[in-house]
Design an enzyme around this catalytic site. Structure first.
Site, PDB file in Angstrom:
ATOM      1  N   THR A   1       0.860  -1.176   0.000  1.00 19.40           N
ATOM      2  CA  THR A   1       0.000   0.000   0.000  1.00 19.40           C
ATOM      3  C   THR A   1       0.892   1.219   0.000  1.00 19.40           C
ATOM      4  O   THR A   1       2.026   1.157   0.460  1.00 19.40           O
ATOM      5  CB  THR A   1      -0.859   0.032   1.282  1.00 19.40           C
ATOM      6  OG1 THR A   1      -2.048  -0.689   1.044  1.00 19.40           O
ATOM      7  CG2 THR A   1      -1.262   1.402   1.708  1.00 19.40           C
TER       8      THR A   1
ATOM      9  N   SER B   1       4.410   0.223   1.485  1.00 19.22           N
ATOM     10  CA  SER B   1       5.495  -0.269   0.639  1.00 19.22           C
ATOM     11  C   SER B   1       6.016   0.788  -0.329  1.00 19.22           C
ATOM     12  O   SER B   1       7.193   0.806  -0.653  1.00 19.22           O
ATOM     13  CB  SER B   1       5.040  -1.510  -0.131  1.00 19.22           C
ATOM     14  OG  SER B   1       3.905  -1.204  -0.914  1.00 19.22           O
TER      15      SER B   1
ATOM     16  N   CYS C   1       6.832   1.359  -7.403  1.00 19.83           N
ATOM     17  CA  CYS C   1       6.541   0.279  -6.461  1.00 19.83           C
ATOM     18  C   CYS C   1       5.519  -0.683  -7.074  1.00 19.83           C
ATOM     19  O   CYS C   1       4.401  -0.274  -7.399  1.00 19.83           O
ATOM     20  CB  CYS C   1       5.998   0.849  -5.145  1.00 19.83           C
ATOM     21  SG  CYS C   1       5.551  -0.427  -3.944  1.00 19.83           S
TER      22      CYS C   1
END
Length: 186
Positions: free
Chosen positions: A16, A139, A173
């Site tokens: 997330t 993350s 990411c």
């Protein structure tokens, strides 16, 4: 132990990016919509940012979804007990989170804000007010934080800044997507 595995050996839901930006009288919290399990996208449009306490508080979470909902419920109760005073409610939640045997096992982080303050809450009992009015977790949090810090001199609109930072995080990411939910308090 693999970072994607819980102590019971099952893969854990993770990934997330949540960012909070406070500029002047406006504060926004934005989050992506991706829920991943291992290397699989399980849901692309989760809502990880929401309003609390009759809309006077906004919050976003990173971590295990069920744990985050438990923490949101507890924060809501603390806000009610302390008449909407976010700082006081956050400190009381952090105390409980650190000392309560059940809450100690919850795996989540939160960014919360009201019209006065932007805070990061952790399971270690931390209630942190970020320097410069920018906070990010999850993350992709470091990517979003770096992008926002680089752009803050050029962008004074907190919504535009948060959206641009989230876009950067989603491009870097693999556990972050570009389906952003955003809430604002002013």
């Amino acid at each position: 132990m693999d970072g994607n595995r819980a102590s019971h050996g099952l893969e854990q839901w993770h990934g997330t990016t949540i960012i909070g930006v406070k500029i002047g009288e406006r504060t926004v919290i934005a989050g992506d919509g991706q829920v991943s399990m291992g290397n699989t996208v399980m849901k692309p449009n989760a809502r990880k940012v929401r309003r609390l306490h009759d809309g006077s508080v906004i919050g976003g979470f990173a971590g295990a979804t069920a744990d985050a909902f438990t923490l949101f419920e507890r924060l809501e109760k603390k806000l009610e007990a302390h008449r909407g005073q976010l700082m006081r409610a956050a400190v009381e939640l952090a105390k409980d989170w650190r000392t309560d045997k059940y809450l100690r096992n919850l795996e989540a982080l939160m960014i919360v804000a009201d019209k006065d303050v932007l805070l990061i809450l952790t399971g270690n009992g931390d209630v942190l007010e970020p320097e410069g009015g920018i906070a990010a977790i999850g993350s992709g949090g470091n990517y979003a934080l770096s992008a926002a810090r680089a752009l803050v001199e050029y962008e004074t609109d907190p919504e535009k800044l948060a959206r641009r930072a989230m876009r950067v995080a989603s491009e870097v990411c693999v556990f972050t997507n570009d389906r952003v939910t955003l809430e604002e308090i002013s």
